[in-house]
Design an enzyme around this catalytic site. Structure first.
Site, PDB file in Angstrom:
ATOM      1  N   LYS A 248       0.844  -1.202   0.000  1.00  0.00           N
ATOM      2  CA  LYS A 248       0.000   0.000   0.000  1.00  0.00           C
ATOM      3  C   LYS A 248       0.879   1.252   0.000  1.00  0.00           C
ATOM      4  CE  LYS A 248      -3.684  -2.555   2.254  1.00  0.00           C
ATOM      5  NZ  LYS A 248      -4.315  -3.023   3.481  1.00  0.00           N
TER       6      LYS A 248
ATOM      7  N   GLN B 165      -4.357  -1.702   9.888  1.00  0.00           N
ATOM      8  CA  GLN B 165      -4.283  -3.018   9.238  1.00  0.00           C
ATOM      9  C   GLN B 165      -4.861  -4.092  10.171  1.00  0.00           C
ATOM     10  OE1 GLN B 165      -3.146  -3.613   6.003  1.00  0.00           O
ATOM     11  NE2 GLN B 165      -3.911  -5.684   6.348  1.00  0.00           N
TER      12      GLN B 165
ATOM     13  N   ASP C 238     -10.905   2.766   4.662  1.00  0.00           N
ATOM     14  CA  ASP C 238     -11.175   1.320   4.582  1.00  0.00           C
ATOM     15  C   ASP C 238     -12.682   1.037   4.620  1.00  0.00           C
ATOM     16  OD1 ASP C 238      -9.253  -0.534   4.091  1.00  0.00           O
ATOM     17  OD2 ASP C 238      -8.599  -0.742   6.178  1.00  0.00           O
TER      18      ASP C 238
END
Ligand code: NAD
Length: 292
Positions: free
Chosen positions: A54, A98, A121
């Site tokens: 990412k 994450q 997200d």
């Protein structure tokens, strides 16, 4: 019939190009550079790879990124302080924690702390709730489900009325994918470990999305001829002959399904690259909508 192999890498590169072009034009016009903060807790090797990819993609596209790596024994309090700091940071438009988190940290609590306008997200409860409500538009749609829809629409732009089956009901893939397909007017069935006659249910699907984490679970005779099959699974299967000691497999028996389906995504090179592309797009969109 031989299935079209949907090239997720190529479609993702097209999105990268659009994002990079928009950032270049906007920064030249004096708008702020989009900023993404990643937060990684612990040393899970797969999570380390995902975060590294990412950050590399951010660099490639002109997104400013800041990577926070915290030890596995990080407390909820420390994490709360970091998220509060990032919520207030004007150069950070997107915050990505994450997953999965270490056991001592309550995932729902952490996700709840993220400013929903920086929730690139799409897992913050406000965005998740808006996804499930008719007549409300989430600020951000979760990246993997958004990528899955793009891949489906690359084959079939209009999915209204199609019979969709999603195997898996996780909060990050299966459930939001089912909700997104439903918002796009597909008729959706969600399957999970308690589903009876799974193969039979799958055989009804015009769109079959498999997000289970079980190598080659879906066999050729589970697939309706002409179906579009999206394989989300990323399973590391030990293989002494492979350079890394393992190979990556999906949740479907790809080779056996190719002669039956209308289209199928490969693993790797299908859904994976789209997840990152949609994250980049969400980060740009956060900067466009919510820069202060
Ligand atoms: P998860 O473990 O949270 O959820 C798995 C789901 O599958 C559960 O809802 C469970 O009920 C269901 N399930 C498990 N075994 C089953 C069976 N035998 N029959 C029917 N249902 C079954 O996993 P997840 O986070 O949703 O991820 C699923 C897979 O997708 C994993 O392989 C993961 O690595 C992969 N993934 C890929 C991407 C990507 O970008 N390509 C992103 C996220 C997850």
């Amino acid at each position: 019939m031989t299935a079209l192999i949907i090239d997720g890498k190529k479609i993702a590169e097209g999105i990268h190009q659009e994002v990079a072009d928009t950032i270049r034009k906007r920064t030249a016009a004096g708008y702020p550079v989009p900023g993404l903060a990643t937060v990684l807790i612990g040393e899970d090797p797969a999570s380390q790879i995902y975060v590294r990819n990412k950050i590399r993609t951010c660099e490639k596209l002109g997104i400013h990124s800041v990577a926070y790596t915290l030890p596995a024994d990080t407390t909820l309090k420390t994490l709360e302080e970091l998220i509060n700091f990032l919520n207030a940071a004007p150069d950070i438009h997107g915050i990505l924690v994450q997953l999965p988190l270490p056991e001592q940290i309550d995932e729902y609590r952490v996700l709840s702390l993220i400013n929903p306008q920086k929730d690139v997200d799409g897992f913050q409860p406000i965005n998740a709730g808006m996804l499930s409500r008719k007549n409300s538009t989430p600020w951000f749609i979760p990246c993997t489900p958004a990528g899955i829809l793009k891949l489906i629409q690359s084959v079939e732009p209009e999915i209204a009325g199609m019979e969709a089956v999603v195997i898996g009901r996780s909060s990050i893939v299966g459930m939001p994918t089912a909700q997104l397909l439903c918002r796009n007017n597909a008729t959706v069935t969600i399957c999970h470990t308690q589903t009876r006659q799974l193969a039979e249910v799958c055989r009804r699907a015009d769109l079959l999305v498999v997000a289970v984490g079980h190598s080659k679970l879906v066999k050729a005779d589970w697939v309706k001829p002409g179906a579009i099959v999206i394989d989300v699974g990323q399973n590391r299967v030990e293989d002494a002959s492979a350079d890394k000691g393992y190979v990556l497999t999906g949740d479907t028996d790809f080779d056996a399904i190719v002669p039956i389906a209308r289209a199928i995504t490969p693993v790797p090179g299908g859904v994976g690259p789209m997840t990152i592309a949609m994250l980049m797009r969400n980060t740009l969109s956060a900067a466009i909508k919510f820069s202060v």
